[in-house]
Write a protein that holds these residues in place. Structure first.
Motif, PDB file in Angstrom:
ATOM      1  N   ARG A  31       0.820  -1.206   0.000  1.00  0.00           N
ATOM      2  CA  ARG A  31       0.000   0.000   0.000  1.00  0.00           C
ATOM      3  C   ARG A  31       0.866   1.273   0.000  1.00  0.00           C
ATOM      4  N   TYR A  32       2.144   1.121   0.214  1.00  0.00           N
ATOM      5  CA  TYR A  32       3.018   2.279   0.387  1.00  0.00           C
ATOM      6  C   TYR A  32       3.544   2.778  -0.955  1.00  0.00           C
ATOM      7  N   ALA A  33       3.756   4.071  -1.011  1.00  0.00           N
ATOM      8  CA  ALA A  33       4.531   4.607  -2.124  1.00  0.00           C
ATOM      9  C   ALA A  33       5.985   4.170  -1.933  1.00  0.00           C
ATOM     10  N   LEU A  81      13.632  -0.970 -10.653  1.00  0.00           N
ATOM     11  CA  LEU A  81      14.105   0.213 -11.362  1.00  0.00           C
ATOM     12  C   LEU A  81      14.878  -0.279 -12.583  1.00  0.00           C
ATOM     13  N   GLN A  82      14.264  -0.159 -13.736  1.00  0.00           N
ATOM     14  CA  GLN A  82      14.928  -0.507 -14.988  1.00  0.00           C
ATOM     15  C   GLN A  82      15.722   0.691 -15.456  1.00  0.00           C
ATOM     16  N   MET A  83      17.019   0.514 -15.619  1.00  0.00           N
ATOM     17  CA  MET A  83      17.905   1.612 -15.986  1.00  0.00           C
ATOM     18  C   MET A  83      18.529   1.313 -17.346  1.00  0.00           C
ATOM     19  N   ASN A  84      18.204   2.123 -18.329  1.00  0.00           N
ATOM     20  CA  ASN A  84      18.731   1.971 -19.680  1.00  0.00           C
ATOM     21  C   ASN A  84      19.616   3.145 -20.047  1.00  0.00           C
ATOM     22  N   THR A  85      20.408   2.954 -21.077  1.00  0.00           N
ATOM     23  CA  THR A  85      21.298   4.010 -21.576  1.00  0.00           C
ATOM     24  C   THR A  85      22.071   4.647 -20.426  1.00  0.00           C
ATOM     25  N   LEU A  86      22.692   3.811 -19.631  1.00  0.00           N
ATOM     26  CA  LEU A  86      23.387   4.294 -18.444  1.00  0.00           C
ATOM     27  C   LEU A  86      24.589   5.156 -18.820  1.00  0.00           C
ATOM     28  N   LYS A  87      24.847   6.134 -17.965  1.00  0.00           N
ATOM     29  CA  LYS A  87      25.947   7.070 -18.157  1.00  0.00           C
ATOM     30  C   LYS A  87      26.881   6.991 -16.945  1.00  0.00           C
ATOM     31  N   PRO A  88      28.152   7.380 -17.126  1.00  0.00           N
ATOM     32  CA  PRO A  88      29.066   7.368 -15.972  1.00  0.00           C
ATOM     33  C   PRO A  88      28.532   8.179 -14.785  1.00  0.00           C
ATOM     34  N   GLU A  89      27.802   9.232 -15.056  1.00  0.00           N
ATOM     35  CA  GLU A  89      27.272  10.052 -13.961  1.00  0.00           C
ATOM     36  C   GLU A  89      26.126   9.380 -13.205  1.00  0.00           C
ATOM     37  N   ASP A  90      25.690   8.227 -13.663  1.00  0.00           N
ATOM     38  CA  ASP A  90      24.695   7.444 -12.919  1.00  0.00           C
ATOM     39  C   ASP A  90      25.359   6.597 -11.832  1.00  0.00           C
ATOM     40  N   THR A  91      26.680   6.569 -11.814  1.00  0.00           N
ATOM     41  CA  THR A  91      27.401   5.798 -10.807  1.00  0.00           C
ATOM     42  C   THR A  91      27.069   6.306  -9.412  1.00  0.00           C
ATOM     43  N   ALA A  92      26.611   5.388  -8.561  1.00  0.00           N
ATOM     44  CA  ALA A  92      26.199   5.752  -7.200  1.00  0.00           C
ATOM     45  C   ALA A  92      25.759   4.499  -6.466  1.00  0.00           C
ATOM     46  N   VAL A  93      25.548   4.640  -5.174  1.00  0.00           N
ATOM     47  CA  VAL A  93      24.832   3.633  -4.418  1.00  0.00           C
ATOM     48  C   VAL A  93      23.350   3.969  -4.521  1.00  0.00           C
ATOM     49  N   TYR A  94      22.560   2.987  -4.923  1.00  0.00           N
ATOM     50  CA  TYR A  94      21.129   3.185  -5.116  1.00  0.00           C
ATOM     51  C   TYR A  94      20.361   2.599  -3.930  1.00  0.00           C
ATOM     52  N   TYR A  95      19.465   3.406  -3.371  1.00  0.00           N
ATOM     53  CA  TYR A  95      18.700   3.024  -2.206  1.00  0.00           C
ATOM     54  C   TYR A  95      17.213   2.949  -2.544  1.00  0.00           C
ATOM     55  N   CYS A  96      16.583   1.935  -2.019  1.00  0.00           N
ATOM     56  CA  CYS A  96      15.138   1.787  -2.095  1.00  0.00           C
ATOM     57  C   CYS A  96      14.543   2.377  -0.812  1.00  0.00           C
ATOM     58  N   ALA A  97      13.375   2.998  -0.926  1.00  0.00           N
ATOM     59  CA  ALA A  97      12.729   3.597   0.231  1.00  0.00           C
ATOM     60  C   ALA A  97      11.224   3.404   0.157  1.00  0.00           C
ATOM     61  N   ALA A  98      10.595   3.331   1.325  1.00  0.00           N
ATOM     62  CA  ALA A  98       9.144   3.164   1.407  1.00  0.00           C
ATOM     63  C   ALA A  98       8.549   4.293   2.246  1.00  0.00           C
ATOM     64  N   ARG A  99       7.392   4.727   1.804  1.00  0.00           N
ATOM     65  CA  ARG A  99       6.683   5.823   2.474  1.00  0.00           C
ATOM     66  C   ARG A  99       5.341   5.271   2.929  1.00  0.00           C
ATOM     67  N   VAL A 100       4.984   5.498   4.207  1.00  0.00           N
ATOM     68  CA  VAL A 100       3.773   4.885   4.749  1.00  0.00           C
ATOM     69  C   VAL A 100       2.502   5.596   4.322  1.00  0.00           C
ATOM     70  N   THR A 106       9.042  13.126  -3.211  1.00  0.00           N
ATOM     71  CA  THR A 106      10.395  13.141  -3.754  1.00  0.00           C
ATOM     72  C   THR A 106      11.440  13.524  -2.713  1.00  0.00           C
ATOM     73  N   MET A 107      11.006  13.946  -1.552  1.00  0.00           N
ATOM     74  CA  MET A 107      11.946  14.364  -0.520  1.00  0.00           C
ATOM     75  C   MET A 107      12.339  13.180   0.352  1.00  0.00           C
ATOM     76  N   LYS A 108      13.617  13.133   0.733  1.00  0.00           N
ATOM     77  CA  LYS A 108      14.110  12.017   1.560  1.00  0.00           C
ATOM     78  C   LYS A 108      13.308  11.897   2.849  1.00  0.00           C
ATOM     79  N   ASP A 109      12.994  13.034   3.461  1.00  0.00           N
ATOM     80  CA  ASP A 109      12.325  13.030   4.758  1.00  0.00           C
ATOM     81  C   ASP A 109      10.904  12.487   4.692  1.00  0.00           C
ATOM     82  N   ALA A 110      10.355  12.361   3.500  1.00  0.00           N
ATOM     83  CA  ALA A 110       8.993  11.847   3.339  1.00  0.00           C
ATOM     84  C   ALA A 110       8.953  10.327   3.355  1.00  0.00           C
ATOM     85  N   PHE A 111      10.117   9.681   3.346  1.00  0.00           N
ATOM     86  CA  PHE A 111      10.174   8.220   3.313  1.00  0.00           C
ATOM     87  C   PHE A 111      10.580   7.691   4.685  1.00  0.00           C
ATOM     88  N   ASP A 112       9.971   6.577   5.058  1.00  0.00           N
ATOM     89  CA  ASP A 112      10.086   6.078   6.423  1.00  0.00           C
ATOM     90  C   ASP A 112      11.011   4.868   6.575  1.00  0.00           C
TER      91      ASP A 112
END
Length: 124
Positions: A31-33, A81-100, A106-112
């Protein structure tokens, strides 16, 4: 406590593709975003994409629009998260988040709840 576990990261050449998965441990996550964020070395964690609880709405950062697609399978408690046509600037640690709440944010603080992250490295 909810638990989110990301997978699917790795090393890929520029122009390539990767699909990240985020498995949720609780059925209530259906049920969460849900959202994806990323954090490059020395930089802040930034928004990438989000999907509403019903999957009817999605939103993307301008930098990934047209290249990345967020989706979910509530029967499997999994977000992708399907990521196509990747670029060097996409390099990062990717985090999943859930909002109740089911609506988008889109703000970090909105996710729990947050996962531990998965590394994505795009070589040039």
């Amino acid at each position: 406590q909810g638990q989110l576990v990301e997978s699917g990261g790795g090393l890929v050449q520029a122009g390539g593709s990767l699909r990240l998965s985020c498995a949720a441990s609780r059925r209530t996550f259906a049920r969460y975003a849900m959202g994806w964020f990323r954090q490059a070395p020395g930089k802040e964690r930034t928004f990438v994409a989000a999907i509403s609880g019903t999957a009817t709405d999605t939103i993307y950062a301008d930098s990934v629009k047209g290249r990345f697609t967020i989706s979910r399978d509530n029967a499997r408690n999994t977000v992708y998260l399907q990521m196509n046509t990747l670029k060097p600037e996409d390099t990062a640690v990717y985090y999943c988040a859930a909002r109740v709440w089911s609506d988008l944010a889109t703000m970090k603080d909105a996710f729990d709840y947050w996962g531990q992250g998965t590394q994505v490295t795009v070589s040039s």
